[in-house]
Design a protein around this motif. Structure first.
Motif, short mmCIF file in Angstrom:
data_model
loop_
_atom_site.label_atom_id
_atom_site.label_comp_id
_atom_site.label_asym_id
_atom_site.label_seq_id
_atom_site.Cartn_x
_atom_site.Cartn_y
_atom_site.Cartn_z
N UNK A 1 65.90 15.11 27.72
CA UNK A 1 64.58 14.89 26.84
C UNK A 1 65.10 15.59 25.48
N UNK B 1 58.19 11.94 35.31
CA UNK B 1 59.08 12.46 34.28
C UNK B 1 58.64 12.86 33.35
N UNK C 1 56.87 16.39 33.69
CA UNK C 1 58.06 17.27 33.68
C UNK C 1 58.31 17.81 32.25
N UNK C 2 58.21 16.83 31.25
CA UNK C 2 58.46 17.07 29.83
C UNK C 2 57.37 17.91 29.49
N UNK D 1 66.08 16.20 33.55
CA UNK D 1 64.94 15.49 32.75
C UNK D 1 64.83 16.67 31.62
N UNK D 2 64.88 17.74 31.80
CA UNK D 2 64.55 18.60 30.69
C UNK D 2 65.56 18.64 29.81
N UNK E 1 65.40 11.08 28.42
CA UNK E 1 65.27 11.35 29.72
C UNK E 1 65.29 10.09 30.53
N UNK F 1 57.30 21.47 30.73
CA UNK F 1 58.48 22.18 30.52
C UNK F 1 57.76 23.00 28.93
#
Lengths: 262, 262
Positions: free
Chosen positions: B180, A173, A176-177, B176-177, B188, A180
């Motif tokens: 966030x 997770x 992914x942040x 998740x994006x 998230x 991005x």
């Protein structure tokens, strides 16, 4: 290892022939790029292929005009024919030689493309305290052919190749942040978990690179990979194509943070 | 359903007693909040508990001083004693009554806390084209007690309660994006995949809410949940505590987009 070497100083050593090795771990904090050089008739279609498939094929720089081998937007005095430690020459889609400069192969209609590479996001993940298994185990990242189709452009087509890094879900997770923020170095992962869902039949036998350990409680996390355009180029069979040799990248003057959109 | 009703107009109906229902689906685009009202001696510790556990306990507003029941920062003329459709009264940690206003329970030392709620991020996910299974199946979101310890503050302690929404991995990455961007409505997810890894023994039997279908190829995705502070309050056993009744929220004048950090 001279970690304090500037990108310019390293490129000078490369140009003089005193550095011919892998660039991994050099010039920490600076963007390294994958190279593809194509004649104009193929370059126009390849540019569209990259535009249509930005996750595996993120362009961070290219020749301003056909025949232009200087790339000032990527760094001081970069001559793309001489400033990469090792090149591969493909003729009709087949690897025919490996050389340390390509001055004699350069043609007036050639266009150089530099594509973002996972080194940049791996550095951001490590800076956040995450473990990158292939780095811990000192092997190449495992890469797999998938059933995720790329959008076609002229003679360029194929399926997406992915790299894989195993992580605990909470770390995935976080990854992914972080990723991005970096769309021009493959961005967020494409998939996690079940390899079969994207057409990978055996996670322990990657199509490229090396297998890595997946521990109890970890899931494989899959990113679009820069091998995707290489596979597309091989299938397009241009009469000539020049790439970097794996791991022997262009080291630019751009800080990795410049690639962050946020 | 009068979807065009403004938050202020809805609150006026609530205050007059003509609206006593669930606020889910009303005033699309506006932040709805979970309520907790505590006497000052407990409120100070609860504020620290929220500060230490921001993912399950994101404060979006609170009384400016003990005894203050008007919350101008959250909207026009909000009287927190009268503008929620249904309240629950807890005495010594036990639910003792359910009422439509709390004027007679209000004390000069009381502090009202409003906490962000998942409605805000669910709206952002739906706007992006993702499916929220509990909404599709028209049930309450499934919620589970976990083994993820909260940080303790005075008499407030406990483990994290999570909500679960099943998704395909690519949709989970997108979620998740998006989430966030919304740290003040749980942010998230905390976890995805194996429920046992966070102490959930049976995904088909949630501790709160209703079970939902998990389809082939989907993984459960877990978010920190606003039930966490409720459980902590019950175990702290304040002499009196007032909360909203589940689903009967404070509808504020804040656009959901105001909660986005990016």
């Amino acid at each position: 290892m001279p970690v304090s070497l500037s990108p310019y100083a390293l490129r000078q050593q490369i140009r003089q022939g005193s550095f011919t090795g892998n660039t991994s771990g050099y010039c920490a904090g600076y963007v390294q790029g994958n190279l593809a050089i194509l004649p104009k008739a193929f370059a126009d279609e390849f540019l569209m292929f990259c535009q249509l498939n930005p996750k595996p094929c993120p362009i961070i720089g290219m020749s301003a005009n056909p025949g232009e081998f200087m790339l000032p937007d990527l760094g001081q005095d970069i001559d793309i024919r001489r400033d990469i430690p090792r090149y591969r020459i493909y003729e009709d889609g087949k690897l025919t030689s490996e050389v340390t400069d390509v001055v004699e192969y350069w043609q007036d209609d050639m266009v150089a493309f530099l594509l973002g590479c996972s080194f940049s996001f791996e550095e951001a993940l490590i800076a956040d305290g995450l473990e990158i298994r292939n780095i811990t185990e000192q092997v190449n990242v495992p890469m797999y052919r998938t059933n995720i189709a790329c959008k076609s452009a002229g003679r360029f087509s194929g399926t997406t190749v992915v790299s894989m890094r195993p992580m605990k879900p909470a770390d995935a997770i976080r990854a992914i942040q972080i990723c991005s923020r970096f769309p021009s170095v493959h961005g967020a992962p494409l998939h996690f978990g079940d390899p079969a869902a994207i057409g990978i039949s055996d996670i322990n036998h990657p199509d490229f690179g090396d297998a890595v350990t997946i521990n109890e409680g970890e899931v494989p996390v899959f990113w679009a990979c820069g091998v995707t355009p290489q596979v597309a180029i091989e299938s397009a069979r241009p009469p000539i194509c020049i790439t970097h040799s794996p791991g022997h990248m262009l080291v630019t003057d751009l800080p990795n943070s410049r690639l962050a959109i946020l």
